[in-house]
Enzyme design. Structure first.
Site, short mmCIF file in Angstrom:
data_model
loop_
_atom_site.label_atom_id
_atom_site.label_comp_id
_atom_site.label_asym_id
_atom_site.label_seq_id
_atom_site.Cartn_x
_atom_site.Cartn_y
_atom_site.Cartn_z
N ASP A 67 0.71 -1.25 -0.10
CA ASP A 67 -0.19 0.00 0.02
C ASP A 67 0.61 1.27 -0.09
OD1 ASP A 67 0.91 -0.36 2.78
OD2 ASP A 67 -1.17 -0.59 3.19
N ASN A 136 -7.82 -3.21 14.46
CA ASN A 136 -9.25 -3.50 13.72
C ASN A 136 -9.36 -4.51 12.78
OD1 ASN A 136 -7.97 -2.40 11.41
ND2 ASN A 136 -9.42 -0.71 11.30
N HIS A 138 -7.47 -4.91 9.96
CA HIS A 138 -7.26 -4.58 8.47
C HIS A 138 -5.81 -5.25 8.30
CE1 HIS A 138 -5.04 -0.68 9.33
NE2 HIS A 138 -4.15 -1.41 9.45
N GLU A 143 -9.81 -2.05 5.07
CA GLU A 143 -10.37 -1.64 6.46
C GLU A 143 -11.52 -2.52 6.44
OE1 GLU A 143 -8.67 -0.01 8.35
OE2 GLU A 143 -8.04 2.12 7.75
P1 PGA Z 1 1.75 -1.58 12.85
O1 PGA Z 1 0.56 -1.49 11.71
O2 PGA Z 1 2.92 -2.59 12.36
O3 PGA Z 1 2.17 -0.12 12.60
O4 PGA Z 1 0.90 -1.90 14.06
C1 PGA Z 1 0.23 -2.88 11.37
C2 PGA Z 1 -0.95 -2.77 10.42
O5 PGA Z 1 -1.75 -1.75 10.42
O6 PGA Z 1 -1.06 -3.26 9.29
#
Ligand code: PGA
Length: 245
Positions: A67, A136, A138, A143
């Site tokens: 992404d 959450n 994702h 999302e």
């Molecule tokens: P993080 O994010 O590694 O900064 O916890 C993971 C994600 O949102 O996929």
């Protein structure tokens, strides 16, 4: 799903780097699907060390990232292109022209998404897809939603995700509101998936991913339907699952 329970973030990072190293050693021309965020930073550090020791050769590797924020150039220090360059690509012998991240500055979003899908297909698909997981549930920037989206697409980030990422920006107002992300279909088409989860704030999402129903409100739950998923998670992330797996 194969779940490796590890003690802490350092052990998670070593284990994940070992799995990616094995992939590169067994198939030097691997297509790696890569991820950003704080979780894979230690993994990339170990991969750089492996390269510096002479144990790893990235010269034939190609990478495609999950992404990118819409509106940020690759030079912006919060862009995911910049993250990949500084955490991995600048320190190993991967060819920069074999590294792909969605272009956050493309005016025509639909064209960028179609081009990215075509790119992945032209590469013959992804051999190993590395994933973090959002609090959450994702994956990439897929999302929670009422549907799973198949291909690369433009998303409007949830307030929760912008808040979680605001720590990297001067203020939440500077966190972009949209991002390009591979779709769940792109991720599911990878031959192997490696999901990393560290910390208590991932415990519920990991529980729902492994034991909940397959539900687009928990995007990672679709991985239950993939035939080759490895999860590496530390004690804190596994705290709700411990006696159930
Ligand atoms: P993080 O994010 O590694 O900064 O916890 C993971 C994600 O949102 O996929």
């Amino acid at each position: 799903m194969l779940i490796y329970a590890v003690k802490d973030y350092e052990e998670l990072s070593r284990k994940a780097a070992n799995i990616i190293s094995a992939q590169i050693i067994l198939k030097p021309a691997s297509v790696l699907g890569l991820a950003t965020g704080s979780t894979p930073v230690g993994t990339y550090r170990h991969l750089v060390e492996g390269y510096q020791k002479g144990d790893l050769d990235f010269s034939k590797v190609t990478s495609v990232n999950l992404d990118e924020y819409r509106g940020l150039s690759g030079d912006h220090d919060q862009s995911y292109r910049y993250f990949m360059n500084t955490n991995l690509f600048n320190h190993v012998n991967i060819r920069k022209d074999h590294t792909f991240v969605p272009n956050g500055l493309t005016e025509d979003g639909a064209e960028e998404c179609a081009d990215y899908d075509a790119r992945i297909e032209a590469l013959g698909g992804i051999d190993l897809q590395l994933l973090g997981i959002g609090g959450n549930g994702h994956i990439g920037f897929n999302e929670p939603s009422s549907v799973f989206t198949r291909g690369t697409h433009l998303v409007t980030l949830t307030q929760e995700t912008r808040q979680a990422n605001a720590r990297f920006f001067a203020s939440i107002d500077e966190v972009p509101t949209q991002a390009y992300t591979m779709g769940v279909g792109n991720i599911m088409a990878a031959k192997k998936v490696l999901l990393l989860a560290s910390g208590e704030n991932k415990a519920q999402a990991l529980y729902d991913t492994v034991l909940g129903p397959v539900d687009p409100m928990v995007p990672a739950s679709i991985l239950q339907l993939h035939s080759d998923v490895i999860i590496v998670a530390d004690e804190a992330a596994l705290s709700l699952l411990n006696d159930k797996i």
